[in-house]
Design an enzyme around this catalytic site. Structure first.
Site, mmCIF file in Angstrom:
data_model
loop_
_atom_site.group_PDB
_atom_site.id
_atom_site.type_symbol
_atom_site.label_atom_id
_atom_site.label_comp_id
_atom_site.label_asym_id
_atom_site.label_seq_id
_atom_site.Cartn_x
_atom_site.Cartn_y
_atom_site.Cartn_z
ATOM 1 N N HIS A 278 1.203 -0.813 0.077
ATOM 2 C CA HIS A 278 -0.226 -0.035 0.187
ATOM 3 C C HIS A 278 1.337 1.635 0.281
ATOM 4 O O HIS A 278 1.808 0.934 0.387
ATOM 5 C CB HIS A 278 -0.712 0.038 0.572
ATOM 6 C CG HIS A 278 -0.475 0.050 2.631
ATOM 7 N ND1 HIS A 278 0.063 -1.096 2.779
ATOM 8 C CD2 HIS A 278 -0.092 0.608 3.160
ATOM 9 C CE1 HIS A 278 0.619 -1.037 4.218
ATOM 10 N NE2 HIS A 278 0.466 -0.311 4.916
ATOM 11 N N ARG A 288 -3.617 16.368 5.529
ATOM 12 C CA ARG A 288 -4.693 14.565 6.132
ATOM 13 C C ARG A 288 -3.990 13.960 6.697
ATOM 14 O O ARG A 288 -2.649 13.765 7.186
ATOM 15 C CB ARG A 288 -4.276 13.654 4.309
ATOM 16 C CG ARG A 288 -5.271 12.361 4.542
ATOM 17 C CD ARG A 288 -5.321 11.178 3.458
ATOM 18 N NE ARG A 288 -5.295 9.907 3.910
ATOM 19 C CZ ARG A 288 -5.423 8.981 4.023
ATOM 20 N NH1 ARG A 288 -4.309 8.755 4.683
ATOM 21 N NH2 ARG A 288 -5.814 7.757 4.494
HETATM 22 O O1 LIG Z 1 -1.938 6.865 5.826
HETATM 23 C C1 LIG Z 1 -2.181 5.894 5.822
HETATM 24 O O2 LIG Z 1 -3.433 5.875 5.003
HETATM 25 C C2 LIG Z 1 -1.103 4.679 5.488
HETATM 26 C C3 LIG Z 1 -0.538 4.682 7.032
HETATM 27 C C4 LIG Z 1 0.820 3.118 6.255
HETATM 28 O O3 LIG Z 1 0.164 2.938 5.844
HETATM 29 C C5 LIG Z 1 1.572 3.187 7.784
HETATM 30 O O4 LIG Z 1 1.601 4.134 8.799
HETATM 31 O O5 LIG Z 1 2.314 2.126 7.436
HETATM 32 FE FE LIG Z 2 2.183 1.298 6.425
#
Ligand SMILES: O=C(O)CCC(=O)C(=O)O
Ligand SMILES: [Fe+2]
Length: 341
Positions: A278, A288
């Protein structure tokens, strides 16, 4: 057992991989932060991320199916009061809205695991991310006292309470997930030990950006954890990668939390559950904020494929949590292949 923070200590980072940009005074995007653009799916042909109601009598089956197909799902009726999530988000915003110089008082130390700074994955990428984070493991009092010498208690109380609640939810989810793999209660209780799990809370901020389409919030990665529970504020940005499909948006839905499979659960499931790749892209100029809670077994726990039937061979060797953190810290996305049998 050594705490999780120590497991990160053997990889001291250079300060330029810890200190975020002075976002406050950035009127344009500096070249160091410009990334090549990469397409994500338009909302029309979006793949939908399943939502599981934890009160549903079929929850085990639904959670198991989501872990197997995508490695990510959203949960509702999760038992975390929304006003508590709101308070944590507002404390996170209070922290990130401090002047840059002030936030640096709580900077993560080169061999440290907690405090203010860039994402840990940043040394693996030649471009910098449009991101600042604050990592909490247990009590954040040492850093909070630096930030607010006369007013740190509220921040500490809110963060500690949230971690306690998130840990309970993570344990509930782990029970459902491991039941879906047909593990017995006895086997489950070996993995899910409420006393001494390794957990961390990551507050993420993707600050106001004059040119959001040219930056990267958080570069593509998988989480090291067993599972991650994420609250994202109202802005889009989180995307997962699905083979054959591409980058798929995970839109925030009011009241639901995003749960994703991490590397350790991928190993435990003998690769039945994908550790979902991701990233975060910026869709708007506006800031955000997200809250990510990582849940893992104690650092001396050995993770190996479970629930194998006689016809299956283990695909990964046994690895302790601290050894895996070490391998990941050196190799990032190649870490899983290095313990593959
Ligand atoms: O900010 C997000 O939506 C994802 C954060 C993320 O993937 C993480 O902190 O590992
Ligand atoms: Fe993450």
């Amino acid at each position: 057992m050594s705490p999780l923070s120590e497991a990160y200590g053997d990889h001291p980072l250079d300060l330029h991989h810890i200190i975020p940009l002075d976002f406050e005074s950035a009127r344009t995007v500096p070249d160091s932060h410009v990334w090549p653009t990469s397409q994500s799916l338009e909302s029309d042909d979006q793949l939908s991320i399943p939502t599981v109601d934890l009160m549903d009598p079929e929850a085990v089956k639904l959670v198991g199916h989501a872990c197997e197909t995508l490695g990510v799902f959203q949960v509702i009726n999760h038992g975390i009061p929304l006003d508590i999530i709101g308070e944590v988000e507002s404390e996170a915003r209070r922290l990130f809205s401090l002047p840059t110089g002030h936030k640096l008082k709580a900077l993560r130390s080169p061999g440290g695991a907690t405090g203010y700074g860039l994402a840990r994955i940043s040394p693996f990428f030649s471009k910098k991310m449009w991101h600042e984070g604050f990592t909490v493991m247990g009590s954040p009092v040492d850093h909070a006292r630096e930030l607010w010498p006369n007013d740190y208690q509220r921040f500490c109380d809110v963060m500690e309470d949230y971690q306690k609640k998130m840990k309970e939810l993570a344990i509930n989810l782990m029970h459902l997930i491991l039941k879906s793999l047909d593990l017995s209660e006895e086997e489950i209780s070996k993995v899910v030990s409420p006393g001494d799990a390794s957990t961390a809370l990551q507050l993420n901020s993707y600050p106001f950006c004059p040119d959001p389409s040219r930056v990267m919030g958080l570069a593509p990665h998988t989480d090291t954890s067993l599972l991650t529970i994420l609250h994202q504020s109202t802005l889009n940005g989180l995307e997962i990668f699905k083979d054959g499909v591409g980058w798929v948006l995970v839109s925030p839905t009011n009241g639901s939390l995003v749960v994703n499979v991490g590397d350790l659960l991928h190993i435990l499931s003998n690769a039945q559950f994908p550790s979902v790749l991701h990233r975060v892209v910026l869709k708007e100029k506006e800031q955000r904020v997200s809250l990510a809670f990582f849940y893992s077994p104690p650092t001396d726990f050995h993770v190996s494929p479970l629930a194998l039937n006689p016809a299956q061979v283990p695909l990964y060797r046994s690895v302790s949590v601290s050894e895996y953190i070490h391998i990941k810290g050196k190799n990032l996305e190649k870490a899983l292949s290095l313990i593959r049998i």
